[in-house]
Design a protein around this motif. Sequence first.
Motif, PDB file in Angstrom:
ATOM      1  N   GLU B 176       0.860  -1.180   0.000  1.00 25.17           N
ATOM      2  CA  GLU B 176       0.000   0.000   0.000  1.00 25.17           C
ATOM      3  C   GLU B 176       0.898   1.232   0.000  1.00 25.17           C
ATOM      4  OE1 GLU B 176      -2.262   0.305   3.644  1.00 25.17           O
ATOM      5  OE2 GLU B 176      -2.646   2.433   3.286  1.00 25.17           O
ATOM      6  N   ALA B 177       0.838   2.001  -1.082  1.00 27.63           N
ATOM      7  CA  ALA B 177       1.694   3.191  -1.181  1.00 27.63           C
ATOM      8  C   ALA B 177       0.819   4.435  -1.211  1.00 27.63           C
ATOM      9  CB  ALA B 177       2.554   3.124  -2.436  1.00 27.63           C
ATOM     10  N   ASN B 178       0.994   5.302  -0.235  1.00 27.73           N
ATOM     11  CA  ASN B 178       0.234   6.538  -0.160  1.00 27.73           C
ATOM     12  C   ASN B 178       1.173   7.693  -0.464  1.00 27.73           C
ATOM     13  OD1 ASN B 178      -2.389   5.447   1.153  1.00 27.73           O
ATOM     14  ND2 ASN B 178      -0.749   4.631   2.436  1.00 27.73           N
ATOM     15  N   LEU B 179       1.022   8.266  -1.660  1.00 19.03           N
ATOM     16  CA  LEU B 179       1.948   9.311  -2.092  1.00 19.03           C
ATOM     17  C   LEU B 179       1.174  10.579  -2.421  1.00 19.03           C
ATOM     18  CD1 LEU B 179       4.018   7.229  -4.682  1.00 19.03           C
ATOM     19  CD2 LEU B 179       4.475   7.488  -2.234  1.00 19.03           C
ATOM     20  N   GLY B 180       1.838  11.707  -2.289  1.00 17.92           N
ATOM     21  CA  GLY B 180       1.170  12.939  -2.669  1.00 17.92           C
ATOM     22  C   GLY B 180       2.056  14.141  -2.499  1.00 17.92           C
ATOM     23  N   THR B 181       1.491  15.278  -2.885  1.00 18.37           N
ATOM     24  CA  THR B 181       2.188  16.532  -2.677  1.00 18.37           C
ATOM     25  C   THR B 181       1.129  17.585  -2.401  1.00 18.37           C
ATOM     26  OG1 THR B 181       3.487  18.231  -3.788  1.00 18.37           O
ATOM     27  CG2 THR B 181       2.282  16.750  -5.206  1.00 18.37           C
ATOM     28  N   GLY B 182       1.406  18.495  -1.460  1.00 17.00           N
ATOM     29  CA  GLY B 182       0.460  19.556  -1.160  1.00 17.00           C
ATOM     30  C   GLY B 182      -0.399  19.269   0.062  1.00 17.00           C
ATOM     31  N   ALA B 183      -1.484  20.045   0.190  1.00 16.45           N
ATOM     32  CA  ALA B 183      -2.357  19.975   1.357  1.00 16.45           C
ATOM     33  C   ALA B 183      -3.657  19.287   0.977  1.00 16.45           C
ATOM     34  CB  ALA B 183      -2.629  21.382   1.891  1.00 16.45           C
ATOM     35  N   TYR B 184      -4.002  18.228   1.680  1.00 19.26           N
ATOM     36  CA  TYR B 184      -5.245  17.495   1.414  1.00 19.26           C
ATOM     37  C   TYR B 184      -5.538  16.578   2.597  1.00 19.26           C
ATOM     38  CZ  TYR B 184      -1.779  13.990  -0.072  1.00 19.26           C
ATOM     39  OH  TYR B 184      -0.718  13.136  -0.125  1.00 19.26           O
ATOM     40  N   LEU B 185      -6.708  15.937   2.553  1.00 14.58           N
ATOM     41  CA  LEU B 185      -7.070  14.957   3.573  1.00 14.58           C
ATOM     42  C   LEU B 185      -7.327  13.612   2.906  1.00 14.58           C
ATOM     43  CD1 LEU B 185      -8.080  13.918   6.375  1.00 14.58           C
ATOM     44  CD2 LEU B 185     -10.348  14.776   5.726  1.00 14.58           C
TER      45      LEU B 185
END
Lengths: 249, 410
Positions: B176-185
């Motif tokens: 399970e890979a949770n990736l991102g950039t910036g502000a979020y929920l």
Amino acid sequence: MLEIKGLTARVEDKEILNGIDLVIPDGEVHAIMGPNGSGKSTLSYVLSGREGYEVTGGTATFDGVDLLSLEPEQRAAAGLFLAFQYPVELPGVGNANFLRTALNALRRAHGEAELDAVQFLKLARAEVKRLSIADDMLKRNVNVGFSGGEKKRNEVLQMAILRPKLAILDETDSGLDIDALKIVADGVNALRAPGFSALVITHYQRLLDYIVPDRVHVLVHGRIVRSGGPELALELEANGYAAVTAEAA
Amino acid sequence: MNARAKPLEAVTDAFVARYEAQPGHDAVCADAAALFRAGGLPGPREEAWHYTTLRPLADAVFDAQRADPALLLSQLPDIEAPRLVFVHGCYRADLSAPPSGISVRTGAPAWGRLARPETEKLVALNTMLAQDGAAIEVADGIDGGTLVLASLATGGAFHPRHAIRLGRGARLTLIEANLGTGAYLHNPVFSVDVADDAALTHLRIQQEGEDAFHLSTLYAEVGARGTYDSFLLTLGGRLARMEVHTRLAGEKATAHLNAAQLLGGSQHADFTTVVTHDAPATVSRQTVKNVLTGRSRGVFQGKIEVSRIAQKTDGYQMNQALLLSPDTEINSKPQLEIYADDVKCSHGSTVGELDPDQLFYLRSRGVPEAEARSLLVRAFLNEALDPIGHEAARGAMEGMIATWWEGRTA
């Protein structure tokens, strides 16, 4: 060549070294003997740059380089090696990985190409065999679960692989049985060459039966009070430190 | 307090308003909405939320959801395996490579049977707003190999709902890979069923955007002789909470809930576990390692419950923290609730800095200080990383840890 002049140092507020003068020419092995609390280990830590040891005066140069201004890793790169009295355990760090990291750090500092895992293992296995050390010592975590003798052998293995120009052996004989002592001594003797010198710190004469020094110095109250040939060690063994301590007082 | 700070109730109201604006309401969602309206978000008065506050949510402004976070795709761990890719909580067939031999359904929330919106408020929120998710099922006796479940994000708030079911004797490694950039929920909920003799390895990577909130709740149930073997690597997010409820339901069932939390700046990460030993001779192991730099804060709350029938339970829990700056904080809360009389349960925690003797030993061998520190941090993490049998995944995680460390010391 190691040249120490008027070296004074303290730990916390206690003066331990009170003006050490000592010259070890290339290729020579010198021994420092002395009673407990005379400053033997402090000298080894000051030379290798351990934190908490404050140099208050004097100089120590190695091949003309001011040792005392260098970080511990820079001293190692300059060719210094300290065989610890109490080798440190590194849980989670494999011995082979540790040795390769150290060797490659030194090679980088010397502008040499790093060794890959295969090249390194070949070299390490050869040294392990030469020193009659169990093969699995490379696979275990650094000093973790090692007996006293194994820890000291591991120090000698590191020395053999890292090839220092000057080795300081801090009571390497403490806690060793006679077989382990021989292995340690053989390891040091194998390195003896014109480009290798050693400072052997010991409480007992026994080690010096196996690593025969060129010179013996007696340290009392942080000062070298007598120097002589190998026979001085025998004299100390026969008469104890009391005689020289009394002379020094 | 910030003069413009909004109360947390305003966040609850905003979520409810969003729900009400949605066209058509599923009965499951409607029930959850009633729960969420009444209960709101978890607050500091709740025991399970003593160390982690959701207050920062009240002032958070989420970024826009950019249409094509394909760039993030390149950050997926380099693992040759089928993958299910979700962007902002919605399945993206164009970015995915579905597995064969495993049943996968997407396009609607995969509710599963284990989630409890009535007790976990974030699960009520998820249930109210869930739009999509993956229902992954490995049939009896099948080895499903490796499957990557990825979440990519650049903004907004999303609540995916996943269910994983392994039949009798089935096997699967789920990355399970949770990736991102910036502000979020990102507020995912998982229902994980491991039947008798089945084994699920669940490797979880949390590298959300540095202003992101990652609030995840997972429920697992393990049948007789089955194994739920999980490892969590937390690197990202501004505020993260990973909550795992595991029930060992069959004799000799095993759960491993290992984790490494590597935090810096003002990051806050919370790993909260409840392991319920509900059958004889069940085994649980939890090794949690925290490496904290900057002003970061790590939390581990681990509860082991042993029911009356769970004789010969073997439970072990260890939380260790390496504090690399004086402004970091670790909160460790072990809890044992034991109703059986023939059990072996232990817990412990350690907190410390890098050992100066170890540092000096390495430096005296020529290893520069920064490299020596890195080596010792890595050694500290080894106990949790070593048991990961999937070599490609472990290698990928080791690479992420190395990159993280370089970023901290740069």
